[in-house]
Design an enzyme around this catalytic site. Structure first.
Site, PDB file in Angstrom:
ATOM      1  N   ASP A 100       0.825  -1.210   0.000  1.00 30.90           N
ATOM      2  CA  ASP A 100       0.000   0.000   0.000  1.00 30.90           C
ATOM      3  C   ASP A 100       0.861   1.262   0.000  1.00 30.90           C
ATOM      4  O   ASP A 100       0.436   2.300  -0.495  1.00 30.90           O
ATOM      5  CB  ASP A 100      -0.901   0.046   1.247  1.00 30.90           C
ATOM      6  CG  ASP A 100      -1.873  -1.124   1.309  1.00 30.90           C
ATOM      7  OD1 ASP A 100      -1.836  -1.975   0.407  1.00 30.90           O
ATOM      8  OD2 ASP A 100      -2.660  -1.178   2.266  1.00 30.90           O
ATOM      9  N   ASP A 117      -2.634   5.538  -2.954  1.00 29.22           N
ATOM     10  CA  ASP A 117      -1.992   4.406  -2.283  1.00 29.22           C
ATOM     11  C   ASP A 117      -1.240   3.647  -3.366  1.00 29.22           C
ATOM     12  O   ASP A 117      -1.744   3.490  -4.493  1.00 29.22           O
ATOM     13  CB  ASP A 117      -3.038   3.475  -1.666  1.00 29.22           C
ATOM     14  CG  ASP A 117      -3.505   3.918  -0.282  1.00 29.22           C
ATOM     15  OD1 ASP A 117      -3.184   5.047   0.130  1.00 29.22           O
ATOM     16  OD2 ASP A 117      -4.205   3.117   0.378  1.00 29.22           O
ATOM     17  N   HIS A 142      -7.579  -0.291  -4.038  1.00 27.04           N
ATOM     18  CA  HIS A 142      -6.412  -1.085  -4.410  1.00 27.04           C
ATOM     19  C   HIS A 142      -6.741  -2.022  -5.580  1.00 27.04           C
ATOM     20  O   HIS A 142      -7.709  -2.779  -5.538  1.00 27.04           O
ATOM     21  CB  HIS A 142      -5.847  -1.875  -3.231  1.00 27.04           C
ATOM     22  CG  HIS A 142      -5.472  -0.952  -2.096  1.00 27.04           C
ATOM     23  ND1 HIS A 142      -5.250  -1.394  -0.827  1.00 27.04           N
ATOM     24  CD2 HIS A 142      -5.266   0.389  -2.070  1.00 27.04           C
ATOM     25  CE1 HIS A 142      -4.928  -0.351  -0.056  1.00 27.04           C
ATOM     26  NE2 HIS A 142      -4.938   0.751  -0.795  1.00 27.04           N
ATOM     27  N   ASP A 193      -5.097  -4.609  -6.653  1.00 29.02           N
ATOM     28  CA  ASP A 193      -4.531  -5.961  -6.669  1.00 29.02           C
ATOM     29  C   ASP A 193      -5.472  -7.072  -6.205  1.00 29.02           C
ATOM     30  O   ASP A 193      -5.050  -8.228  -6.060  1.00 29.02           O
ATOM     31  CB  ASP A 193      -3.179  -5.997  -5.924  1.00 29.02           C
ATOM     32  CG  ASP A 193      -3.268  -5.483  -4.501  1.00 29.02           C
ATOM     33  OD1 ASP A 193      -4.353  -5.031  -4.093  1.00 29.02           O
ATOM     34  OD2 ASP A 193      -2.240  -5.535  -3.803  1.00 29.02           O
ATOM     35  N   CYS A 238      -0.650  -7.886  -1.149  1.00 22.25           N
ATOM     36  CA  CYS A 238      -0.652  -6.758  -0.201  1.00 22.25           C
ATOM     37  C   CYS A 238       0.495  -6.862   0.799  1.00 22.25           C
ATOM     38  O   CYS A 238       1.080  -5.845   1.184  1.00 22.25           O
ATOM     39  CB  CYS A 238      -1.939  -6.768   0.623  1.00 22.25           C
ATOM     40  SG  CYS A 238      -3.450  -6.824  -0.322  1.00 22.25           S
TER      41      CYS A 238
END
Ligand code: DAV
Length: 379
Positions: free
Chosen positions: A107, A200, A248, A250, A357
């Site tokens: 992050d 982020d 995010h 991912d 992450c």
């Protein structure tokens, strides 16, 4: 001369990586960007505190196991420093009753080639998280003369940064997902204003010369603009997916190897230019498998979705680390020609995410290459 930092994409052979730690992770104190409300798990709205010790121990056991597994595959593993995340923090602009933790380095740290950028972050509880990585970054800087160490402008995070503060979430969550998608996602306007650049690092997918950045509840338009100006040799593309609370990229859209990407089967891309760009360059996009992780089986206090099932780490173009209970996802990767290495990891979820992450690239083999030679003007 030691070369420590080099990573241009998500699939080159991994040689060095940072793996986070669960120690002291908080159910973070409320702030305009984030409000936890988990009465069923002992944290009703307004309350905060460390996650239970037994959960922390279980998560650390899995993180340590993953670090050892990576080492057994010849990867150098670095670990961040643990801070007292229960401390109150402040800047001249605000005071915040707690920090968050240091489990998800992805992050905070964006590695692009020989450079690592500390992301702005967009939550007050996470403003100081970069400090946990400073001992590592200082070491890389001392030992690797080519390492470019950068930090994006520290955001002010005053009330002007947020749309209606905490009331935003109350209002948004009172609506069904479809309505939130119409009202917020399609307008690219959730809790963040455009007062200052915010992003982020986990909202960025690295595909060589092309960086795909998800506009989300943690990344705003100015953040994407900052990245575009900061990486003039790259092409920075804004992307948007069908999701009420994007956060995010991912667990939504990930490259697997040149020409092949995995897309969330529900959070499909809604940016026409993006779809066109992938098609134009003969990239195949496959929908991910159904997750095993779900609302009934996932551990308490987890703010991440079931789509952590596709939050994986690639060792090289033939080998991928996947959570051990995600059998359908493993099968899909096998069918796509990968050797799958299962990793027990779901105890880590409540500490901030999955295998992607929990890691941040330091070194992967490879250079900056162009996998999208045909571009769409203006995108
Ligand atoms: O889908 O809940 C998880 C990614 C957290 N870094 C999600 C996003």
């Amino acid at each position: 001369m030691t070369k420590i930092v080099n990573s241009w994409n998500e699939w080159g052979r991994l040689r060095r990586v940072i793996v986070g730690r669960a120690d002291g992770t908080m159910v973070q104190a409320p702030e305009p960007a984030t409000v936890r409300d988990w009465p069923q798990w002992g944290f009703p709205k307004g309350t905060y505190g460390t996650l239970p010790q037994e959960m922390e121990d279980a998560a650390n056991e899995q993180l340590d196991g993953f670090a050892a597994l990576l080492e057994s595959h010849g990867v150098v593993v670095d670990r961040p420093e643990v801070l007292d995340f229960s401390q109150k923090v402040s800047t001249p602009d605000w005071k915040q009753d707690s920090m968050f933790g240091v489990m998800p380095p992805r992050d905070v740290l964006l590695t692009v080639g020989n450079e690592i950028v500390e992301a702005t972050m967009s939550q007050r509880a996470r403003w100081f998280e970069y400090l946990a990585y400073r001992p590592l970054l200082e070491k890389y800087f001392t030992e690797d003369p080519e390492f470019r160490w950068e930090a994006a402008p520290k955001p002010r995070l005053t009330d002007a940064t947020y749309v209606d503060g905490m009331e935003f979430w109350e209002y948004a969550e009172s609506l069904p997902d479809e309505e939130q998608i119409e009202r917020f996602t399609k307008k690219k306007q959730w809790n963040l204003t455009e007062a200052e650049p915010l992003f982020d690092a986990a909202d960025i997918g690295r595909f060589g010369r092309d960086l795909f950045v998800q506009r989300s509840t943690t990344t705003n338009g100015k953040g994407i603009d900052w990245l575009r100006r900061h990486f003039p040799e790259h092409r920075v593309h804004e992307v948007l997916f069908l999701e009420a609370h994007p956060m995010h990229i991912d667990a939504t859209f990930i490259p697997l190897r040149p020409g092949l990407a995995l897309s969330n089967r529900k959070r499909v891309p809604i940016s026409d230019e993006m779809k066109e760009l992938f098609a134009l360059n003969d990239w195949e996009i496959v929908p991910c498998a159904e997750p095993a992780y779900n609302a009934d089986t996932k551990p308490p206090l987890c703010f991440c979705s079931e789509w952590l099932s596709m939050n994986t780490l690639i060792l090289d173009e033939q080998t991928i680390f996947v959570e051990e209970t995600e059998l359908a996802q493993q099968q899909q990767f096998s069918d796509l020609g990968f050797e799958v290495i299962p990793v027990p990891f779901w105890a880590v979820g409540p500490f901030g995410g999955g295998l992607h992450c929990a890691t941040a690239d330091v070194y992967r083999d490879g250079t900056m290459e162009d996998y999208f030679p045909k571009q769409i003007p203006g995108y």
